[in-house]
Design a protein around this motif. Sequence first.
Motif, PDB file in Angstrom:
ATOM      1  N   GLU A  80      49.673  37.814  39.451  1.00 55.67           N
ATOM      2  CA  GLU A  80      49.210  38.344  38.171  1.00 55.67           C
ATOM      3  C   GLU A  80      47.803  37.835  37.912  1.00 55.67           C
ATOM      4  O   GLU A  80      47.499  36.659  38.133  1.00 55.67           O
ATOM      5  N   LEU A  81      46.942  38.739  37.453  1.00 55.63           N
ATOM      6  CA  LEU A  81      45.580  38.395  37.054  1.00 55.63           C
ATOM      7  C   LEU A  81      45.352  38.964  35.664  1.00 55.63           C
ATOM      8  O   LEU A  81      45.568  40.157  35.435  1.00 55.63           O
ATOM      9  N   VAL A  82      44.937  38.098  34.737  1.00 56.76           N
ATOM     10  CA  VAL A  82      44.626  38.529  33.379  1.00 56.76           C
ATOM     11  C   VAL A  82      43.118  38.439  33.203  1.00 56.76           C
ATOM     12  O   VAL A  82      42.531  37.372  33.344  1.00 56.76           O
ATOM     13  N   VAL A  83      42.496  39.590  32.929  1.00 57.87           N
ATOM     14  CA  VAL A  83      41.055  39.669  32.732  1.00 57.87           C
ATOM     15  C   VAL A  83      40.795  39.761  31.229  1.00 57.87           C
ATOM     16  O   VAL A  83      41.306  40.668  30.565  1.00 57.87           O
ATOM     17  N   THR A  84      40.026  38.821  30.689  1.00 56.52           N
ATOM     18  CA  THR A  84      39.696  38.819  29.267  1.00 56.52           C
ATOM     19  C   THR A  84      38.376  39.550  29.050  1.00 56.52           C
ATOM     20  O   THR A  84      37.373  39.231  29.683  1.00 56.52           O
ATOM     21  N   MET A  85      38.405  40.513  28.151  1.00 52.08           N
ATOM     22  CA  MET A  85      37.245  41.343  27.862  1.00 52.08           C
ATOM     23  C   MET A  85      36.520  40.828  26.619  1.00 52.08           C
ATOM     24  O   MET A  85      37.025  39.954  25.907  1.00 52.08           O
ATOM     25  N   ASP A  86      35.329  41.398  26.332  1.00 57.72           N
ATOM     26  CA  ASP A  86      34.579  41.054  25.127  1.00 57.72           C
ATOM     27  C   ASP A  86      35.341  41.459  23.873  1.00 57.72           C
ATOM     28  O   ASP A  86      36.174  42.367  23.905  1.00 57.72           O
ATOM     29  N   SER A  87      34.998  40.836  22.754  1.00 51.99           N
ATOM     30  CA  SER A  87      35.688  41.108  21.493  1.00 51.99           C
ATOM     31  C   SER A  87      35.517  42.550  21.024  1.00 51.99           C
ATOM     32  O   SER A  87      36.343  43.068  20.279  1.00 51.99           O
ATOM     33  N   SER A  88      34.481  43.245  21.462  1.00 53.94           N
ATOM     34  CA  SER A  88      34.254  44.631  21.037  1.00 53.94           C
ATOM     35  C   SER A  88      35.039  45.651  21.862  1.00 53.94           C
ATOM     36  O   SER A  88      35.118  46.819  21.493  1.00 53.94           O
ATOM     37  N   TRP A  89      35.663  45.206  22.938  1.00 57.18           N
ATOM     38  CA  TRP A  89      36.385  46.102  23.845  1.00 57.18           C
ATOM     39  C   TRP A  89      37.678  46.565  23.197  1.00 57.18           C
ATOM     40  O   TRP A  89      38.383  45.798  22.554  1.00 57.18           O
ATOM     41  N   VAL A  90      38.007  47.860  23.348  1.00 58.31           N
ATOM     42  CA  VAL A  90      39.260  48.406  22.812  1.00 58.31           C
ATOM     43  C   VAL A  90      39.991  49.194  23.894  1.00 58.31           C
ATOM     44  O   VAL A  90      39.377  49.762  24.793  1.00 58.31           O
ATOM     45  N   THR A  91      41.310  49.226  23.802  1.00 55.00           N
ATOM     46  CA  THR A  91      42.123  49.944  24.781  1.00 55.00           C
ATOM     47  C   THR A  91      42.393  51.378  24.362  1.00 55.00           C
ATOM     48  O   THR A  91      42.867  52.175  25.159  1.00 55.00           O
ATOM     49  N   THR A  92      42.088  51.715  23.116  1.00 57.29           N
ATOM     50  CA  THR A  92      42.368  53.052  22.603  1.00 57.29           C
ATOM     51  C   THR A  92      41.665  54.109  23.460  1.00 57.29           C
ATOM     52  O   THR A  92      40.478  53.983  23.757  1.00 57.29           O
ATOM     53  N   ASN A  93      42.428  55.131  23.858  1.00 55.72           N
ATOM     54  CA  ASN A  93      41.908  56.246  24.645  1.00 55.72           C
ATOM     55  C   ASN A  93      41.355  55.819  26.014  1.00 55.72           C
ATOM     56  O   ASN A  93      40.393  56.397  26.504  1.00 55.72           O
ATOM     57  N   LYS A  94      41.965  54.813  26.616  1.00 54.68           N
ATOM     58  CA  LYS A  94      41.520  54.339  27.922  1.00 54.68           C
ATOM     59  C   LYS A  94      42.702  54.287  28.886  1.00 54.68           C
ATOM     60  O   LYS A  94      43.833  54.021  28.503  1.00 54.68           O
ATOM     61  N   THR A  95      42.422  54.576  30.145  1.00 58.42           N
ATOM     62  CA  THR A  95      43.382  54.375  31.227  1.00 58.42           C
ATOM     63  C   THR A  95      42.659  53.619  32.331  1.00 58.42           C
ATOM     64  O   THR A  95      41.421  53.595  32.377  1.00 58.42           O
ATOM     65  N   ILE A 115      43.119  42.890  30.182  1.00 59.03           N
ATOM     66  CA  ILE A 115      43.695  43.816  31.151  1.00 59.03           C
ATOM     67  C   ILE A 115      44.489  42.933  32.106  1.00 59.03           C
ATOM     68  O   ILE A 115      43.949  41.971  32.661  1.00 59.03           O
ATOM     69  N   THR A 116      45.770  43.252  32.287  1.00 60.76           N
ATOM     70  CA  THR A 116      46.631  42.469  33.173  1.00 60.76           C
ATOM     71  C   THR A 116      46.969  43.283  34.408  1.00 60.76           C
ATOM     72  O   THR A 116      47.423  44.425  34.298  1.00 60.76           O
ATOM     73  N   LEU A 117      46.735  42.688  35.578  1.00 59.42           N
ATOM     74  CA  LEU A 117      47.038  43.311  36.861  1.00 59.42           C
ATOM     75  C   LEU A 117      48.185  42.551  37.504  1.00 59.42           C
ATOM     76  O   LEU A 117      48.204  41.320  37.483  1.00 59.42           O
ATOM     77  N   THR A 118      49.138  43.279  38.094  1.00 59.79           N
ATOM     78  CA  THR A 118      50.249  42.610  38.765  1.00 59.79           C
ATOM     79  C   THR A 118      50.575  43.280  40.093  1.00 59.79           C
ATOM     80  O   THR A 118      50.357  44.472  40.281  1.00 59.79           O
ATOM     81  N   LEU A 119      51.082  42.461  40.991  1.00 63.44           N
ATOM     82  CA  LEU A 119      51.652  42.892  42.267  1.00 63.44           C
ATOM     83  C   LEU A 119      52.975  42.168  42.429  1.00 63.44           C
ATOM     84  O   LEU A 119      53.091  40.991  42.080  1.00 63.44           O
ATOM     85  N   THR A 120      53.970  42.853  42.974  1.00 61.33           N
ATOM     86  CA  THR A 120      55.265  42.219  43.217  1.00 61.33           C
ATOM     87  C   THR A 120      55.233  41.464  44.545  1.00 61.33           C
ATOM     88  O   THR A 120      54.343  41.674  45.378  1.00 61.33           O
TER      89      THR A 120
END
Length: 128
Positions: free
Chosen positions: A20-35, A72-77
């Motif tokens: 698992e890797l957790v990437v921390t973004m800037d405070s202005s970053w939003v997930t709305t309308n993003k893939t 943003i969290t990335l995972t691999l099993t």
Amino acid sequence: MPETSRTFANIELKQGEDYELVVTMDSSWVTTNKTWSANIFKDYDRTSFTHSGSSVAIVAMDVAGDNSAKTITLTLTAAQTQGFPDDFEGYWDIIEKDTTSGTKYTKQVEGEVIVWNSGTLTSDTFGT
């Protein structure tokens, strides 16, 4: 992390272990309308390699965005990491798509990937 800068992070995987890797973004970053799409590949030409007995050009990571945590969290099993060839070296990236425009793509993070092969623990390695 502003989208105008290039951000690098290297990944080291051990075969057969969850990752698992957790990437921390800037405070202005939003997930709305993003893939997102986060993939591991051998080289930027997407040359095929063997993963879990099949020829593939990429191995996709599971991706989840969290607006409140700005991550943003990335995972691999473990099964996914076990499928890499011994001593695999390649690259990875996270591409973000703004679904409001339908055409705006941003590479948020990229880096190198190294896979460490696993050893098999047997009774003779413990001397018992």
